[in-house]
Design a protein around this motif. Structure first.
Motif, PDB file in Angstrom:
ATOM      1  N   TYR A 292       0.830  -1.209   0.000  1.00 52.68           N
ATOM      2  CA  TYR A 292       0.000   0.000   0.000  1.00 52.68           C
ATOM      3  C   TYR A 292       0.864   1.258   0.000  1.00 52.68           C
ATOM      4  CZ  TYR A 292      -3.511   3.392   1.488  1.00 52.68           C
ATOM      5  OH  TYR A 292      -4.338   4.483   1.565  1.00 52.68           O
TER       6      TYR A 292
ATOM      7  N   ARG B 105       0.455   3.980  -3.007  1.00 50.18           N
ATOM      8  CA  ARG B 105      -0.270   5.223  -2.776  1.00 50.18           C
ATOM      9  C   ARG B 105       0.613   6.430  -2.454  1.00 50.18           C
ATOM     10  NH1 ARG B 105      -3.998   3.596  -5.195  1.00 50.18           N
ATOM     11  NH2 ARG B 105      -6.140   3.254  -4.440  1.00 50.18           N
TER      12      ARG B 105
ATOM     13  N   VAL C 257      -8.957   5.751  -6.140  1.00 50.85           N
ATOM     14  CA  VAL C 257      -8.450   6.540  -5.028  1.00 50.85           C
ATOM     15  C   VAL C 257      -9.490   7.525  -4.507  1.00 50.85           C
ATOM     16  CG1 VAL C 257      -7.527   8.436  -6.414  1.00 50.85           C
ATOM     17  CG2 VAL C 257      -6.379   7.794  -4.267  1.00 50.85           C
TER      18      VAL C 257
ATOM     19  N   TYR D 154     -12.407   7.023  -3.188  1.00 51.65           N
ATOM     20  CA  TYR D 154     -12.993   6.643  -1.913  1.00 51.65           C
ATOM     21  C   TYR D 154     -12.119   7.118  -0.750  1.00 51.65           C
ATOM     22  CZ  TYR D 154     -15.890   3.520  -4.737  1.00 51.65           C
ATOM     23  OH  TYR D 154     -16.759   3.017  -5.672  1.00 51.65           O
ATOM     24  N   GLU D 155     -10.828   6.952  -0.902  1.00 55.27           N
ATOM     25  CA  GLU D 155      -9.901   7.377   0.147  1.00 55.27           C
ATOM     26  C   GLU D 155      -9.878   8.897   0.273  1.00 55.27           C
ATOM     27  OE1 GLU D 155      -6.076   5.149  -0.192  1.00 55.27           O
ATOM     28  OE2 GLU D 155      -7.146   4.133  -1.814  1.00 55.27           O
ATOM     29  N   GLU D 156      -9.953   9.589  -0.840  1.00 55.22           N
ATOM     30  CA  GLU D 156      -9.957  11.044  -0.796  1.00 55.22           C
ATOM     31  C   GLU D 156     -11.217  11.568  -0.112  1.00 55.22           C
ATOM     32  OE1 GLU D 156      -9.545  12.058  -4.878  1.00 55.22           O
ATOM     33  OE2 GLU D 156      -7.349  11.870  -4.887  1.00 55.22           O
TER      34      GLU D 156
ATOM     35  N   GLU E 219     -10.790  11.039   3.533  1.00 57.21           N
ATOM     36  CA  GLU E 219      -9.838  12.012   4.069  1.00 57.21           C
ATOM     37  C   GLU E 219     -10.508  13.360   4.297  1.00 57.21           C
ATOM     38  OE1 GLU E 219      -5.322  13.689   3.102  1.00 57.21           O
ATOM     39  OE2 GLU E 219      -6.439  12.528   1.603  1.00 57.21           O
TER      40      GLU E 219
ATOM     41  N   ARG F 236      -8.356   5.052   6.877  1.00 58.14           N
ATOM     42  CA  ARG F 236      -8.600   4.817   5.448  1.00 58.14           C
ATOM     43  C   ARG F 236      -8.155   3.419   5.038  1.00 58.14           C
ATOM     44  NH1 ARG F 236      -6.207   9.969   5.105  1.00 58.14           N
ATOM     45  NH2 ARG F 236      -4.370   9.106   4.024  1.00 58.14           N
ATOM     46  N   PHE F 237      -7.002   3.014   5.568  1.00 57.69           N
ATOM     47  CA  PHE F 237      -6.484   1.695   5.214  1.00 57.69           C
ATOM     48  C   PHE F 237      -7.364   0.586   5.770  1.00 57.69           C
ATOM     49  CE2 PHE F 237      -3.864  -2.031   6.245  1.00 57.69           C
ATOM     50  CZ  PHE F 237      -3.381  -2.345   4.994  1.00 57.69           C
TER      51      PHE F 237
ATOM     52  N   ILE G 273     -11.458   1.177   4.430  1.00 56.33           N
ATOM     53  CA  ILE G 273     -11.758   1.353   3.009  1.00 56.33           C
ATOM     54  C   ILE G 273     -10.894   0.456   2.132  1.00 56.33           C
ATOM     55  CG2 ILE G 273     -11.764   3.000   1.095  1.00 56.33           C
ATOM     56  CD1 ILE G 273     -12.422   5.170   3.097  1.00 56.33           C
ATOM     57  N   VAL G 274      -9.584   0.537   2.321  1.00 62.47           N
ATOM     58  CA  VAL G 274      -8.662  -0.175   1.431  1.00 62.47           C
ATOM     59  C   VAL G 274      -8.656  -1.670   1.707  1.00 62.47           C
ATOM     60  CG1 VAL G 274      -6.256  -0.397   0.710  1.00 62.47           C
ATOM     61  CG2 VAL G 274      -7.226   1.868   1.163  1.00 62.47           C
TER      62      VAL G 274
END
Length: 280
Positions: free
Chosen positions: A96, A100, A170, A172-174, A177, A186-187, A190-191
């Motif tokens: 990861y 990222r 990316v 979803y992570e944004e 955030e 986030r990890f 979501i990830v």
């Protein structure tokens, strides 16, 4: 019409070849299983018995009650489970991070990491053993195997998972955030759930590598109380003879956790393969 008939014939031929290949691949396991059910006098009969008569589970009782097999089994479990958790955690975080985050020398470090795959594992045994032997408390210590099992294979695992992480959107992570989620949140939320197919495949491969390892544990574990299953099963080889039925019974028991792990994670493994988990 002729094309349809020829296509059916080709499909039938492919199907027959696949069935034949499956039989060839599974027959050794079947023969091991039926041998584990035989009495000693029926192991080497000519022609060999493909269905044991009489069949007995006494060999399994002998393995479990009259040997130290339960201790070897518990040792393997207490080493393998923590090592897998550590291995999967470090591998996913490493992959990861490379997928990222941008940092100086990113591609250089990743190339060096992948370059280690070109080094045969046996070449690293001597320096690893030299390091461990100089730190006395690491010898004959299950913690050593947990640490080496957790660290081992990270290069391939990171290579395996990086492409999967890079293919994930990316956005979803944004969004998370912007809602105040930190990197760990986030990890984890979501990830990691989206990466379960590849992580499941990775878990199966890591389990097989650690559970079945014989050479490295045989160097580190010197006392019988700490032996793992592969080492313990080798003790069924006598100086002048081998109790094949007892040996195969112990081997079948050692295969049971492998089947359980595969059944639990097979849907993730199949999904990872079908979706192309090894993306570059």
């Amino acid at each position: 019409m002729e094309r349809k008939i020829s296509k059916k014939i080709i499909n039938i031929g492919i199907f027959c070849i696949l069935i034949l290949g499956a039989i060839i691949m599974t027959f050794p396991f079947y023969y091991m299983f039926i041998t584990s059910l035989k009495e000693t006098g029926y192991i080497f009969t000519v022609p060999p018995q493909l269905i044991p008569k009489p069949a007995t589970f006494q060999n399994y009782i002998t393995v479990w009650k009259e040997t130290d097999f339960p201790r070897y089994f518990i040792n393997s479990v207490t080493i393998t489970l923590p090592a897998i958790i550590l291995n999967v955690l470090l591998s996913t975080l490493t992959a990861y991070g490379f997928a990222r985050y941008n940092f100086p020398g990113k591609e250089t470090f990743f190339s060096l990491l992948i370059a280690t795959l070109a080094v045969p594992g046996l070449l690293l045994i001597i320096p690893q053993f030299d390091i461990v032997s100089k730190i006395r408390w690491l010898m004959d210590n299950k913690i050593t195997l947990i640490l080496t099992g957790g660290i081992g294979g990270i290069a391939f695992n990171a290579f395996f998972l990086r492409g999967f992480f890079e293919a994930m959107p990316v956005e979803y992570e944004e969004s998370a955030e912007l809602d105040g989620a930190n990197a760990w949140q986030r990890f984890i939320y979501i990830v990691f759930p989206q990466a379960l197919p590849s992580v499941g495949a990775l878990t199966i491969m890591s389990f097989l590598g650690i559970w079945d390892d014989y050479f490295w544990p045989s160097l580190i574990l010197t006392s019988k109380n700490n032996w793992t299953l592969p080492i313990g099963i080798m003790t069924f080889h006598g100086q002048y003879s081998v109790q094949w039925n007892v040996l195969f019974a112990g081997t079948m028991i050692s295969l049971a956790p492998v089947l359980v792990v595969y059944v639990l994670f097979q849907k993730y493994f199949i999904q990872s393969v079908s979706e192309g988990g090894l993306k570059l």
